[in-house]
Scaffold this motif. Structure first.
Motif, mmCIF file in Angstrom:
data_model
loop_
_atom_site.group_PDB
_atom_site.id
_atom_site.type_symbol
_atom_site.label_atom_id
_atom_site.label_comp_id
_atom_site.label_asym_id
_atom_site.label_seq_id
_atom_site.Cartn_x
_atom_site.Cartn_y
_atom_site.Cartn_z
ATOM 1 N N SER A 202 103.991 -8.537 72.366
ATOM 2 C CA SER A 202 104.104 -7.235 73.012
ATOM 3 C C SER A 202 105.153 -7.299 74.114
ATOM 4 C CB SER A 202 102.732 -6.880 73.601
ATOM 5 O OG SER A 202 102.815 -5.771 74.473
ATOM 6 N N LYS B 174 108.447 -1.491 71.213
ATOM 7 C CA LYS B 174 107.426 -1.672 70.179
ATOM 8 C C LYS B 174 107.066 -3.147 70.043
ATOM 9 C CE LYS B 174 108.646 2.348 67.345
ATOM 10 N NZ LYS B 174 109.070 2.816 65.999
ATOM 11 N N ALA B 175 105.827 -3.362 69.689
ATOM 12 C CA ALA B 175 105.370 -4.740 69.497
ATOM 13 C C ALA B 175 105.932 -5.311 68.204
ATOM 14 C CB ALA B 175 103.845 -4.783 69.469
ATOM 15 N N TYR C 111 104.973 -7.575 65.119
ATOM 16 C CA TYR C 111 103.764 -8.050 64.450
ATOM 17 C C TYR C 111 104.084 -9.225 63.536
ATOM 18 C CZ TYR C 111 101.378 -3.875 66.093
ATOM 19 O OH TYR C 111 100.815 -2.909 66.890
ATOM 20 N N LYS D 60 100.102 -3.181 61.489
ATOM 21 C CA LYS D 60 100.441 -2.554 62.761
ATOM 22 C C LYS D 60 99.722 -1.232 62.974
ATOM 23 C CE LYS D 60 104.682 -0.394 61.054
ATOM 24 N NZ LYS D 60 106.145 -0.269 61.248
ATOM 25 N N ILE E 116 99.202 -1.722 69.553
ATOM 26 C CA ILE E 116 99.499 -2.406 70.802
ATOM 27 C C ILE E 116 100.381 -1.538 71.672
ATOM 28 C CG2 ILE E 116 100.734 -4.362 71.827
ATOM 29 C CD1 ILE E 116 99.770 -6.005 69.409
ATOM 30 N N ASN E 117 99.980 -1.429 72.932
ATOM 31 C CA ASN E 117 100.749 -0.678 73.910
ATOM 32 C C ASN E 117 100.994 -1.557 75.124
ATOM 33 O OD1 ASN E 117 100.876 1.184 76.440
ATOM 34 N ND2 ASN E 117 101.377 2.500 74.722
ATOM 35 N N HIS E 118 102.242 -1.605 75.556
ATOM 36 C CA HIS E 118 102.593 -2.433 76.724
ATOM 37 C C HIS E 118 103.382 -1.546 77.679
ATOM 38 C CE1 HIS E 118 104.016 -6.724 78.033
ATOM 39 N NE2 HIS E 118 103.721 -5.969 79.068
ATOM 40 N N SER F 210 98.833 -4.717 78.958
ATOM 41 C CA SER F 210 98.998 -4.508 77.528
ATOM 42 C C SER F 210 97.621 -4.208 76.954
ATOM 43 C CB SER F 210 99.594 -5.747 76.855
ATOM 44 O OG SER F 210 99.684 -5.571 75.451
ATOM 45 N N CYS G 196 94.291 -12.505 74.654
ATOM 46 C CA CYS G 196 95.640 -12.125 75.056
ATOM 47 C C CYS G 196 96.233 -13.229 75.918
ATOM 48 C CB CYS G 196 95.661 -10.801 75.796
ATOM 49 S SG CYS G 196 95.022 -10.891 77.476
#
Lengths: 113, 116
Positions: free
Chosen positions: B50, B55-56, B58, B64, B69-71, B77, B94
């Motif tokens: 992340s 964007k993450a 994967y 996905k 996932i949001n950072h 995150s 994490c």
């Protein structure tokens, strides 16, 4: 072939014993190496980094052999509190923000009174 | 040393519900955070990387659209397991990276997810 291989154990040793764990890695481009410790149902915690010249931290000694792609961890004078799973970890890059940690499955150590 | 806080530590939910896991770096800024999954007696497997504000990334085999996932900031995150099913039951951990000469990753305490 798995990227990082370890003997899963368990290693059952008495208090005061010396125990050694071995690990091999498949990618010769691996640049940094670590031993982590993971207790049951807990997150991994960094035990020590492993340097080419070998390094020692108290009762723990780590060795790296790049030619053989082999890493070792020696624990002297084992304590009950050393009981845990020891994870061999490698990283393909050094510095910057690239790369990620590749974990072995771990070697379980149980130190008995 | 650096601390990573992960919440919640344990979740039990019904099949089909979504679960959100938070990961915070408490005393350092983490431009990169990692999400791992560990099944019993297996090694930690990286799910995604992340990066703050983007964007993450994967790993192969990780859906996905299922693992969102949001950072949004340098210290937070989140991983959302959408429409969780029993096979998603696992230990999710994490990690945040701190640059200190040598790469060091600090791990959150993990979230044990049990989907009924």
């Amino acid at each position: 072939r798995k990227e990082v291989e370890q003997d899963p154990g368990p290693f059952n040793v008495p208090e005061g014993a010396t125990v050694a764990f071995n690990c091999t890695y498949s990618n010769s481009a691996s640049q940094s190496f670590f031993w982590y410790r993971q207790d049951c149902r807990k997150e991994p915690k960094l035990l020590m980094s492993v340097y080419s010249s070998g390094n020692e931290d108290g009762r723990f000694t780590a060795q790296l052999n790049r030619a053989s792609q082999y890493i070792s961890l020696l624990i002297r004078d084992s304590k009950l509190s050393d009981s845990a799973t020891y994870l061999c970890v490698v990283n393909l890059s050094y510095g910057g923000s690239q790369g990620n940690l590749i974990f072995g499955k771990g070697t379980k150590l149980s130190v008995k009174p | 040393g650096a601390v990573v806080s992960q919440h919640p530590s344990w979740v039990i939910c019904k099949s089909g519900t979504s679960v959100k896991i938070e990961c915070r770096s408490l005393d350092f800024q983490a431009t990169t955070m990692f999400w791992y999954r560990q099944f019993p007696k297996q090694s930690l497997m990286l799910m995604a990387t992340s990066n703050e504000g983007s964007k993450a990334t994967y790993e192969q085999g990780v859906e996905k659209d299922k693992f969102l996932i949001n950072h949004a900031s340098l210290t937070l995150s989140t991983l959302t397991v959408t429409s969780a099913h029993p096979e998603d039951s696992s230990f999710y951990i994490c990690s945040a990276r701190e640059l200190a000469g040598v790469l060091i990753q600090y791990f959150g305490a993990g979230t044990r997810l049990s989907v009924l």
